[in-house]
Design an enzyme around this catalytic site. Structure first.
Site, PDB file in Angstrom:
ATOM      1  N   LYS A 170       0.893  -1.179   0.000  1.00 12.01           N
ATOM      2  CA  LYS A 170       0.000   0.000   0.000  1.00 12.01           C
ATOM      3  C   LYS A 170       0.925   1.221   0.000  1.00 12.01           C
ATOM      4  CE  LYS A 170      -1.698   3.061   1.945  1.00 12.01           C
ATOM      5  NZ  LYS A 170      -1.478   4.497   1.507  1.00 12.01           N
ATOM      6  N   GLU A 245      10.044   1.918  10.321  1.00 10.19           N
ATOM      7  CA  GLU A 245      11.082   2.866   9.912  1.00 10.19           C
ATOM      8  C   GLU A 245      10.463   4.244  10.069  1.00 10.19           C
ATOM      9  OE1 GLU A 245      14.508   2.779   9.550  1.00 10.19           O
ATOM     10  OE2 GLU A 245      13.968   0.947   8.503  1.00 10.19           O
ATOM     11  N   CYS A 279      14.101  11.250   6.098  1.00  8.81           N
ATOM     12  CA  CYS A 279      13.984  10.940   7.528  1.00  8.81           C
ATOM     13  C   CYS A 279      15.345  10.964   8.219  1.00  8.81           C
ATOM     14  CB  CYS A 279      13.297   9.604   7.718  1.00  8.81           C
ATOM     15  SG  CYS A 279      13.960   8.303   6.684  1.00  8.81           S
ATOM     16  N   GLU A 369      10.581  16.594  14.154  1.00  9.53           N
ATOM     17  CA  GLU A 369      10.944  16.390  12.756  1.00  9.53           C
ATOM     18  C   GLU A 369      10.166  17.393  11.901  1.00  9.53           C
ATOM     19  OE1 GLU A 369       9.727  12.660  10.811  1.00  9.53           O
ATOM     20  OE2 GLU A 369      11.764  12.561  10.038  1.00  9.53           O
TER      21      GLU A 369
HETATM   22  P1  NAD Z   1       2.180   8.894   7.288  1.00 10.55           P
HETATM   23  O1  NAD Z   1       2.842   8.129   8.373  1.00 10.55           O
HETATM   24  O2  NAD Z   1       0.829   9.430   7.548  1.00 10.55           O
HETATM   25  O3  NAD Z   1       2.101   8.011   5.960  1.00 10.55           O
HETATM   26  C1  NAD Z   1       2.984   6.964   5.622  1.00 10.55           C
HETATM   27  C2  NAD Z   1       2.186   5.797   5.041  1.00 10.55           C
HETATM   28  O4  NAD Z   1       1.301   5.292   6.030  1.00 10.55           O
HETATM   29  C3  NAD Z   1       1.318   6.180   3.831  1.00 10.55           C
HETATM   30  O5  NAD Z   1       1.286   5.106   2.914  1.00 10.55           O
HETATM   31  C4  NAD Z   1      -0.047   6.358   4.472  1.00 10.55           C
HETATM   32  O6  NAD Z   1      -1.105   6.158   3.565  1.00 10.55           O
HETATM   33  C5  NAD Z   1      -0.030   5.268   5.521  1.00 10.55           C
HETATM   34  N1  NAD Z   1      -0.956   5.472   6.639  1.00 10.55           N
HETATM   35  C6  NAD Z   1      -1.422   6.652   7.125  1.00 10.55           C
HETATM   36  N2  NAD Z   1      -2.281   6.416   8.133  1.00 10.55           N
HETATM   37  C7  NAD Z   1      -2.350   5.083   8.291  1.00 10.55           C
HETATM   38  C8  NAD Z   1      -3.054   4.228   9.191  1.00 10.55           C
HETATM   39  N3  NAD Z   1      -3.868   4.715  10.131  1.00 10.55           N
HETATM   40  N4  NAD Z   1      -2.876   2.892   9.078  1.00 10.55           N
HETATM   41  C9  NAD Z   1      -2.054   2.387   8.146  1.00 10.55           C
HETATM   42  N5  NAD Z   1      -1.373   3.138   7.276  1.00 10.55           N
HETATM   43  C10 NAD Z   1      -1.509   4.481   7.345  1.00 10.55           C
HETATM   44  O7  NAD Z   1       3.144  10.053   6.880  1.00 10.55           O
HETATM   45  P2  NAD Z   1       2.775  11.337   6.011  1.00 10.55           P
HETATM   46  O8  NAD Z   1       1.448  11.907   6.368  1.00 10.55           O
HETATM   47  O9  NAD Z   1       2.987  10.963   4.610  1.00 10.55           O
HETATM   48  O10 NAD Z   1       3.881  12.334   6.525  1.00 10.55           O
HETATM   49  C11 NAD Z   1       3.729  12.946   7.807  1.00 10.55           C
HETATM   50  C12 NAD Z   1       5.071  13.053   8.490  1.00 10.55           C
HETATM   51  O11 NAD Z   1       5.656  11.752   8.630  1.00 10.55           O
HETATM   52  C13 NAD Z   1       6.120  13.830   7.734  1.00 10.55           C
HETATM   53  O12 NAD Z   1       6.015  15.170   7.911  1.00 10.55           O
HETATM   54  C14 NAD Z   1       7.372  13.270   8.337  1.00 10.55           C
HETATM   55  O13 NAD Z   1       7.663  13.873   9.540  1.00 10.55           O
HETATM   56  C15 NAD Z   1       7.039  11.848   8.579  1.00 10.55           C
HETATM   57  N6  NAD Z   1       7.538  10.965   7.499  1.00 10.55           N
HETATM   58  C16 NAD Z   1       8.600  10.209   7.774  1.00 10.55           C
HETATM   59  C17 NAD Z   1       9.094   9.380   6.796  1.00 10.55           C
HETATM   60  C18 NAD Z   1      10.260   8.515   7.025  1.00 10.55           C
HETATM   61  O14 NAD Z   1      10.862   8.052   6.068  1.00 10.55           O
HETATM   62  N7  NAD Z   1      10.625   8.228   8.236  1.00 10.55           N
HETATM   63  C19 NAD Z   1       8.507   9.333   5.543  1.00 10.55           C
HETATM   64  C20 NAD Z   1       7.378  10.122   5.313  1.00 10.55           C
HETATM   65  C21 NAD Z   1       6.918  10.921   6.309  1.00 10.55           C
END
Ligand code: NAD
Length: 462
Positions: A170, A245, A279, A369
């Site tokens: 996903k 991660e 990240c 972050e």
């Molecule tokens: P997120 O954690 O919301 O999304 C990451 C993934 O998780 C996406 O595929 C999303 O659809 C999915 N997801 C979201 N809610 C979920 C749930 N309840 N259950 C299962 N899957 C779910 O991250 P984001 O909104 O894309 O970004 C927000 C913040 O996260 C960024 O500002 C940053 O700080 C952090 N981030 C970190 C990384 C990393 O590599 N560590 C990557 C992206 C974002």
């Protein structure tokens, strides 16, 4: 932009059960460039069933044959570098040069590394009177973010394939086109039907359905700490494996003996690459008080050189969030020496390359972050002070240490609570384990350590 209007399940593109869609935006033009289906629980059910159905045969496929399929996948990706570059640029906004050099090249290298590892990994080990078999964990639910859209997919799918697992992916809602392109490459590589499946959709619907699905044996998640915490809790309740991660707030520690100009330039470049949406970015620059003013001037100068070549952030929400952090930095008393919260262009989700001086370790911008092009230069008095500041966040993903010689930098790095440290500008190694201490995550990706995440052991005694 070309997009599939279905899910890749059981080796074919098939229509989604529902009619909801996700609009994909170009972060430079702010225009809609495509629509993809927003899958729901029934699509996830179908994908998990396909993965489960393919598991026994794939797990029993000799490692050399699995390696051949991964090598074919690497070649299929390599043949589509131009398309990958254009797609990542279109939906993430990354400048084409960066898309090609990093977003396309890195996952091809990682896929290649797993083609080799699948063929050479010791899946069987003799320990005394036992033979220990490393067996696949089973069906993997992979949930990935948008910031390195292809790399984060390959960093999960390639080791899972090498281990003999089957997968449901996903991907992030902002970057589904790259994921569809990846599914086409998997298909072209001759990976058997059902071994890899793709469900596009939004996190709280498709993502959550996958994370909580009883037919999934391991959830591998990359993204925010907030979502990771929920996924970890659900996995714990179901007693299933989980790899997380998560975020970071890494320190770039410049010791007094370091080549200051080199360390500052590399530190700013590290944050500005991918517009700060990394990240492991070294967003806190720690400088000894004796060289602090010089470092601030160098950092401001370096940041200014990115003004015309930095890409936008991925979406309007991230831009609002990052600008909010910059405003908070100013409100808490940090001193802006480059950039700021104002929109640098009329159109596109751009944020100016920003440097803050006089940042204290407790400020919000030094603790949370930001995920944007923002560097905080923090002063330290002595090495113990630097270590206390470097280790003084909830995160521990990466970092850097600069000193007059490697031994001095290594001595400091060994005291840091973090999973990866670059010594005097050490290069990224796609075989080295990548992952976090503390709240930066659970588990490791890349190389043999990343492969081990997808294996479980069975001991036979003789
Ligand atoms: P997120 O954690 O919301 O999304 C990451 C993934 O998780 C996406 O595929 C999303 O659809 C999915 N997801 C979201 N809610 C979920 C749930 N309840 N259950 C299962 N899957 C779910 O991250 P984001 O909104 O894309 O970004 C927000 C913040 O996260 C960024 O500002 C940053 O700080 C952090 N981030 C970190 C990384 C990393 O590599 N560590 C990557 C992206 C974002």
């Amino acid at each position: 932009m070309k997009a599939h209007d279905g899910m890749y399940i059981g080796g074919a593109w098939r229509p989604a059960v529902g009619t909801d869609t996700i609009a994909v935006l170009d972060p430079v033009s702010e225009q809609v460039i495509a629509h993809v289906p927003a899958g729901g629980a029934e699509d996830v059910d179908a994908a998990v069933a396909a993965a489960r159905g393919a598991l026994t045969a794939w797990a029993a496929t000799p490692p050399a044959e699995r390696a051949a399929r991964i090598a074919a996948l690497r070649d299929a990706l390599a043949a589509r570098v131009d398309e990958i570059t254009a797609t990542v640029t279109a939906e993430l906004g990354a400048p084409p040069r960066f898309s090609r050099a990093v977003h396309a090249a890195l996952p091809i290298a990682v896929a290649g590394s797993y083609a080799e590892l699948a063929a050479s990994y010791p899946f069987e080990e003799k320990i005394g009177n036992s033979v220990v078999h490393a067996e696949p964990v089973g069906v993997v639910g992979a949930i990935t973010p948008w910031n390195y859209p292809l790399h984060q997919i390959v960093a999960k799918v390639a080791p899972a394939l090498a281990a003999g697992c089957t997968i449901v992916l996903k991907p992030a809602e902002d970057t589904p086109l790259t994921a569809q392109l990846f599914a086409e490459a998997v298909h072209g590589a001759g990976v058997p039907a059902g071994v890899f499946n793709l469900v596009t959709g939004v996190g709280p619907v498709a993502g959550q359905a996958l994370a909580e699905h009883p037919g999934v044996d391991l959830v591998s998640f990359t993204g925010s700490t907030a979502v990771g915490r929920r996924i970890g809790a659900a996995a714990g309740a179901a007693v299933k494996r989980v790899a997380l991660e998560l975020g970071g707030k890494s320190a770039n520690v410049i010791l007094p003996s370091a080549d200051l100009a080199r360390a500052v330039a590399a530190g700013v470049a590290n944050v500005m690459g991918n517009s700060g949406q990394t990240c492991s970015a070294w967003t806190r620059m720690l400088v000894h008080t004796s060289r602090y003013d010089e470092a601030v001037a160098l950092a401001a100068e370096a940041a200014a050189t990115y003004a015309d070549r930095i890409g936008p952030l991925v979406n309007a929400g991230q831009r609002t969030r990052v600008r909010g952090y910059i405003e908070k930095g100013v409100a808490q008393g940090a001193r802006l020496v480059a950039g700021g919260p104002e929109a640098p262009r009329e159109r596109g989700y751009f944020v100016s390359p920003t440097v803050f001086a006089d940042v204290t370790p407790e400020m919000t911008i030094a603790q949370e972050e930001i995920f944007g092009p923002v560097v905080s230069v923090i002063r330290y008095e002595d090495e113990d002070d630097a270590l206390r500041i470097a280790n003084g966040t909830v995160y521990g993903l990466a970092g850097a240490v600069w000193a007059g010689d490697d031994a001095e930098a290594v001595a400091f790095a060994r005291r840091m609570d973090t999973g990866q440290v670059d010594i005097n500008g050490g290069r990224f190694n796609p075989l080295a384990p990548f992952g976090g201490y503390k709240q930066s995550g659970v588990g490791r990706e890349l190389g043999a350590h990343g492969l081990a995440e997808y294996l479980q052991t069975k001991s036979l005694q003789f």
